[in-house]
Design a protein around this motif. Structure first.
Motif, PDB file in Angstrom:
ATOM      1  N   UNK A 121     -36.227  -2.404  10.881  1.00  0.00           N
ATOM      2  CA  UNK A 121     -36.651  -1.370   9.928  1.00  0.00           C
ATOM      3  C   UNK A 121     -35.570  -1.137   8.883  1.00  0.00           C
ATOM      4  N   UNK A 122     -35.983  -0.575   7.756  1.00  0.00           N
ATOM      5  CA  UNK A 122     -35.016  -0.133   6.758  1.00  0.00           C
ATOM      6  C   UNK A 122     -34.952   1.378   6.705  1.00  0.00           C
ATOM      7  N   UNK A 123     -35.616   2.028   7.672  1.00  0.00           N
ATOM      8  CA  UNK A 123     -35.681   3.482   7.701  1.00  0.00           C
ATOM      9  C   UNK A 123     -34.522   4.044   8.532  1.00  0.00           C
ATOM     10  N   UNK A 124     -33.656   4.800   7.879  1.00  0.00           N
ATOM     11  CA  UNK A 124     -32.429   5.253   8.543  1.00  0.00           C
ATOM     12  C   UNK A 124     -32.705   6.201   9.708  1.00  0.00           C
ATOM     13  N   UNK A 125     -33.694   7.054   9.555  1.00  0.00           N
ATOM     14  CA  UNK A 125     -33.984   8.027  10.622  1.00  0.00           C
ATOM     15  C   UNK A 125     -34.415   7.330  11.901  1.00  0.00           C
ATOM     16  N   UNK A 126     -35.218   6.279  11.763  1.00  0.00           N
ATOM     17  CA  UNK A 126     -35.654   5.523  12.942  1.00  0.00           C
ATOM     18  C   UNK A 126     -34.470   4.859  13.624  1.00  0.00           C
ATOM     19  N   UNK A 127     -33.550   4.333  12.826  1.00  0.00           N
ATOM     20  CA  UNK A 127     -32.375   3.669  13.390  1.00  0.00           C
ATOM     21  C   UNK A 127     -31.527   4.681  14.163  1.00  0.00           C
TER      22      UNK A 127
END
Length: 324
Positions: free
Chosen positions: A23-29
């Motif tokens: 993913x490129x989504x920071x919150x998910x990381x």
């Protein structure tokens, strides 16, 4: 009475496989605490279009735009800056590496891929990020793998993506690339459409493909890491427990985080040594023939390159709209 594990399936998986966020989504990381993260043009395009990441896009334009250059070169420089800025934001979250992808339109251009990879690494290093924390993603064409072989000699580590066949895997291993990303779900998609049937995880063609590649690598002592990718369900992931790495989308990470069933290790170097496997002597003629004979691999590799290229064009259009 059997002892029930209090660990989630995600926690158990992490005991013998490195989990990577796809993913490129920071919150998910942040939520799933993977060691590494991977991005591709589709993921970056999706993230760049979100309001919460507008400041990163604006900063990339401000930093990289040079109005004295032709528009195409301006946009190209901004996209490189954007990819690196997303990568750095991700590296501020994960302790390991981030994969940044070379333009898919260079998939059949060895020298072009090498040049672009060097540009990306130079941008990271200019911003104080060591090349050891970056994996350059390149499509697993003959030309792409050859580009990776040269880059590895320079200490630029590569992640060979859009990999669907043993021919691609063997050439990558012989070329001493750092990591490969064999695609599980897209293989299953092809067979499901072709044969009109669904597959349970143990007989999933994508799962079987990655198991075969992993066993081949471990049997013959290759150092190239195997990172299963492109999953359609958690069952596929659990059948590859023990693979070097698995890159998993946020929705499936969530499912594994909520799962409490026991996770059993399915792959290991010890199990691989017990397999009866014949070594393949790889050269260009062998590669092209093996690849040509695999309709699924040729079709899915070509489709993947086309789709990533389309999303790069959409990303260019997004940047151009902001310039005008």
């Amino acid at each position: 009475m059997t002892e029930v594990s209090t660990l989630t399936q995600l926690d158990q998986l992490k005991e013998f496989t490195t989990v990577v966020a796809d993913t490129g989504d920071f919150q998910s990381i942040k939520e799933f605490e993977p060691r590494d993260a991977t991005t591709n043009p589709t993921l970056i395009l999706k993230a760049a279009g979100k309001d919460e990441y507008a400041s990163i896009v604006d900063a990339a334009i401000k930093e990289a735009d040079d109005s004295s250059k032709p528009k195409a070169k301006r946009v190209d420089a901004i996209i490189d800056e954007l990819l690196v800025r997303f990568g750095i934001e991700i590296l501020n979250i994960v302790p390991g590496r981030v994969s940044t992808e070379v333009d898919a339109r260079l998939s059949f251009d060895t020298e072009g891929s090498i040049a672009k990879a060097r540009e990306i690494i130079a941008l990271y290093e200019k911003k104080g990020v060591s090349r050891d924390r970056i994996l350059i993603k390149i499509a697993s064409t003959w030309e792409g793998i050859n580009a990776a072989a040269e880059l590895e000699k320079e200490g630029i580590h590569c992640n060979l993506t859009l990999l669907f066949s043993m021919a691609q895997a063997v050439h990558c291993a012989e070329s001493k690339v750092t990591l490969i990303s064999p695609f599980v779900g897209r293989i299953m998609d092809w067979y499901k459409a072709k044969e009109g049937k669904t597959y349970e995880a143990p007989e999933d063609p994508g799962v079987l493909s990655v198991q075969a590649i992993y066993n081949y690598y471990k049997k013959f002592g290759y150092k190239t890491e195997v990172m299963g990718a492109s999953f359609r369900n958690a069952g596929e992931i659990l059948e590859l427990a023990g693979c070097d790495l698995l890159t998993i989308s946020p929705n499936l990470l969530e499912e594994l985080k909520n799962g409490s069933g026991k996770v059993e290790r399915k792959l290991s170097p010890e199990i691989a040594q017990e397999q009866d496997i014949e070594k393949i002597a790889m050269d260009e003629n062998t590669f092209r023939w093996m690849f040509n004979e695999d309709a699924m691999a040729t079709e899915k590799t070509a489709e993947g390159i086309r789709n990533f290229a389309k999303d790069i064009v959409k990303l260019e259009e997004l940047i151009e709209s902001k310039l005008s």
